[in-house]
Design a protein around this motif. Structure first.
Motif, PDB file in Angstrom:
ATOM      1  N   PHE A  87      -8.196  -7.918   7.000  1.00  0.00           N
ATOM      2  CA  PHE A  87      -9.330  -7.617   6.177  1.00  0.00           C
ATOM      3  C   PHE A  87      -8.879  -8.188   4.642  1.00  0.00           C
ATOM      4  O   PHE A  87      -7.813  -8.810   4.465  1.00  0.00           O
ATOM      5  N   THR A  88      -9.989  -8.640   3.982  1.00  0.00           N
ATOM      6  CA  THR A  88      -9.298  -8.898   2.548  1.00  0.00           C
ATOM      7  C   THR A  88      -9.456  -7.885   1.754  1.00  0.00           C
ATOM      8  O   THR A  88      -9.654  -6.611   1.994  1.00  0.00           O
ATOM      9  N   VAL A  89      -8.931  -7.901   0.446  1.00  0.00           N
ATOM     10  CA  VAL A  89      -8.673  -6.882  -0.538  1.00  0.00           C
ATOM     11  C   VAL A  89     -10.286  -6.342  -0.623  1.00  0.00           C
ATOM     12  O   VAL A  89     -10.212  -5.133  -0.628  1.00  0.00           O
ATOM     13  N   GLU A  90     -11.221  -7.208  -0.749  1.00  0.00           N
ATOM     14  CA  GLU A  90     -12.532  -6.488  -1.244  1.00  0.00           C
ATOM     15  C   GLU A  90     -13.104  -5.815  -0.179  1.00  0.00           C
ATOM     16  O   GLU A  90     -13.624  -5.036  -0.464  1.00  0.00           O
ATOM     17  N   VAL A  92     -11.554  -3.849   2.118  1.00  0.00           N
ATOM     18  CA  VAL A  92     -10.711  -2.627   2.474  1.00  0.00           C
ATOM     19  C   VAL A  92     -11.510  -1.795   1.041  1.00  0.00           C
ATOM     20  O   VAL A  92     -11.619  -0.436   1.445  1.00  0.00           O
ATOM     21  N   VAL A  93     -11.559  -2.261  -0.121  1.00  0.00           N
ATOM     22  CA  VAL A  93     -11.757  -1.479  -1.260  1.00  0.00           C
ATOM     23  C   VAL A  93     -13.352  -0.922  -0.821  1.00  0.00           C
ATOM     24  O   VAL A  93     -13.711   0.139  -0.955  1.00  0.00           O
ATOM     25  N   SER A  94     -14.084  -1.772  -0.540  1.00  0.00           N
ATOM     26  CA  SER A  94     -15.606  -1.722  -0.246  1.00  0.00           C
ATOM     27  C   SER A  94     -15.763  -0.460   0.914  1.00  0.00           C
ATOM     28  O   SER A  94     -16.504   0.426   0.784  1.00  0.00           O
ATOM     29  N   LEU A  95     -14.784  -0.599   1.973  1.00  0.00           N
ATOM     30  CA  LEU A  95     -14.733   0.490   3.206  1.00  0.00           C
ATOM     31  C   LEU A  95     -14.549   1.766   2.446  1.00  0.00           C
ATOM     32  O   LEU A  95     -14.907   2.833   2.743  1.00  0.00           O
ATOM     33  N   THR A  96     -13.282   1.824   1.559  1.00  0.00           N
ATOM     34  CA  THR A  96     -12.892   3.221   1.374  1.00  0.00           C
ATOM     35  C   THR A  96     -13.959   3.747   0.548  1.00  0.00           C
ATOM     36  O   THR A  96     -14.201   4.938   0.511  1.00  0.00           O
ATOM     37  N   ILE A  97     -14.562   3.033  -0.522  1.00  0.00           N
ATOM     38  CA  ILE A  97     -15.479   3.607  -1.413  1.00  0.00           C
ATOM     39  C   ILE A  97     -16.760   4.092  -0.688  1.00  0.00           C
ATOM     40  O   ILE A  97     -17.234   5.168  -0.728  1.00  0.00           O
ATOM     41  N   ASN A  98     -17.319   3.180   0.351  1.00  0.00           N
ATOM     42  CA  ASN A  98     -18.315   3.737   1.150  1.00  0.00           C
ATOM     43  C   ASN A  98     -18.245   4.665   1.935  1.00  0.00           C
ATOM     44  O   ASN A  98     -18.988   5.706   2.160  1.00  0.00           O
ATOM     45  N   GLU A 123       1.955  -7.736  -2.102  1.00  0.00           N
ATOM     46  CA  GLU A 123       0.978  -8.212  -3.377  1.00  0.00           C
ATOM     47  C   GLU A 123      -0.443  -7.958  -2.925  1.00  0.00           C
ATOM     48  O   GLU A 123      -1.109  -7.343  -4.061  1.00  0.00           O
ATOM     49  N   ARG A 124      -0.774  -8.123  -1.617  1.00  0.00           N
ATOM     50  CA  ARG A 124      -2.272  -7.870  -1.533  1.00  0.00           C
ATOM     51  C   ARG A 124      -2.343  -6.229  -1.053  1.00  0.00           C
ATOM     52  O   ARG A 124      -3.425  -5.608  -1.687  1.00  0.00           O
ATOM     53  N   LEU A 125      -1.605  -5.537  -0.771  1.00  0.00           N
ATOM     54  CA  LEU A 125      -1.505  -4.049  -0.660  1.00  0.00           C
ATOM     55  C   LEU A 125      -1.772  -3.695  -2.059  1.00  0.00           C
ATOM     56  O   LEU A 125      -2.571  -2.797  -2.416  1.00  0.00           O
TER      57      LEU A 125
END
Length: 419
Positions: A87-90, A92-98, A123-125
């Protein structure tokens, strides 16, 4: 966004994350100030049911299953021929919020294979949790895995955004770890555990003086031990767990029965099912150490290095120490009452409270919640009909096992009448 590709990644990386069991506890509280999204409550976020019957869940994924290590027991080992994804950082963030907005989850458990090096991965985590907290104002529960070998600075900063952090010990001993994961060492686990624990204490002390001090890993740390991949005894495993509880104030040590994922001559030949009964006995022993006042040496020693598979460790200890029984529930100390098979913490407290108002009898003990059919061989009440010394330990064990089998048989028969 390519949703088909995201779903494919999710299938791969959620499946790879299922082998990490150390994500089932919270203990943190992160309140919503009406300017953010979600709440993390002290009752916990986990794959289980709360006391009120509510099922709580979290998004449990790896950032990637690419890994530079070749640990024999790990499904993501570099030599394993599996589908790889990241996953990219974005993403994971998008999946979590959605997922949160759709009420699918109440938090995030995020781990990762190690790609390139420890700092690159950590650093990515960190970027994921930082983006969730600061940009998305996400207040839900976040459990973040610490990457062994990552720099102190990255770990310290991650602790400001995660509710819980964990780092897996993997094998119970350094010898076992070197056998199956020669590139790893327990020292790489001990260092970050010590760092985080020191920071938790430091922030806690500062909080007493300054209210505005931020939270640092408020739900504490945990670790995981793989059981059955190496030849350590139950005694070895529990001594290791007890030492880590003592030295790092861990919230939980998790025990994961080894699951064969690929052939390796260093690994034991076992069936397709993990040693679940042994795993359960280790959890029961862990509970006795943390809440019942037992020491490892009382439950496991050179004469008894393995737990009894047939019976729970508390009953096993009692049968080996019949000289300590029967326990008079009307006079015995609370700590001794706790050691009686069939009496839990709540029941022991009720017994101590109730006996202030008169002598306790058998019918009262049953109403308190004691498992009397098990406890009766080890206790004395005001109207006990016999003394436990009439029986040998082998007889008591056979009586209890027979009663358990009869109970389960009766339950099965009742279930069959429903069809």
């Amino acid at each position: 966004m390519d949703f088909d590709r995201i779903n494919q990644k999710l299938d791969i990386l959620a499946d790879a994350a299922k082998y990490d069991v150390s994500c089932s506890s919270s203990g943190g509280t992160r309140k919503n100030d009406n300017k953010g999204l979600g709440n993390s409550h002290a009752s916990g976020i986990c794959h289980t049911y709360t006391e009120d019957g509510r099922c709580v869940s979290l998004l449990k994924i790896l950032l990637t299953n690419h890994c530079i290590f070749d640990c024999a027991y790990c499904v993501s080992r570099k030599s394993n021929d599996i589908q790889r994804a990241a996953f990219t950082v974005e993403e994971v963030v998008s999946l979590t919020i959605n997922f949160y907005r759709r009420n699918y989850i109440e938090g995030l458990f995020l781990s990762s294979g190690i790609f390139k090096n420890a700092d690159f991965t950590m650093e990515r985590l960190l970027r994921v949790v930082k983006k969730l907290r600061l940009e998305e104002r996400f207040n839900g529960y976040i459990h973040l895995k610490t990457i062994p070998g990552a720099s102190d600075e990255l770990i310290r900063e991650a602790g400001l955004y995660a509710d819980r952090m964990s780092i897996n010990l993997e094998m119970p001993t350094e010898t076992g770890l070197k056998l199956l994961a020669p590139d790893k060492s327990h020292a790489d686990v001990i260092k970050p555990l010590g760092l985080v624990q020191k920071q938790i204490v430091q922030y806690g002390e500062e909080k007493k003086l300054i209210k505005s001090v931020p939270k640092f890993v408020p739900a504490g740390q945990s670790t995981q031990i793989v059981v059955g991949a190496t030849p350590e005894t139950d005694k070895d495993i529990m001594h290791t767990a007890a030492a880590y509880y003592r030295e790092f104030s861990l919230k939980r040590v998790y025990y994961s029965g080894y699951i064969p994922i690929s052939y390796d001559s260093r690994l034991p030949v076992i069936g397709t099912q993990p040693p679940l009964t042994r795993e359960n006995r280790l959890y029961q022993t862990d509970w006795l150490l943390r809440f019942y006042g037992f020491h490892v040496n009382e439950l496991l020693n050179d004469q008894n290095p393995h737990l009894d598979i047939d019976i729970d460790p508390k009953l096993s200890w009692a049968l080996r120490n019949l000289q300590c029984f029967p326990v008079d529930l009307n006079t015995a100390a609370y700590q001794m009452i706790l050691r009686v098979p069939g009496i839990g913490v709540d029941s022991a407290k009720k017994i101590v409270a109730a006996r202030q108002f008169g002598k306790l009898r058998i019918d009262q003990i049953k109403k308190i919640g004691v498992a009397y059919n098990r406890a009766r061989y080890f206790i004395r009440c005001a109207d006990s009909p016999y003394q436990m010394k009439e029986y040998q330990h082998t007889q008591i064990k056979s009586f209890i096992l027979a009663e358990s089998e009869s109970k389960y048989l009766k339950v099965a028969q009742n279930q069959m009448t429903l069809f």
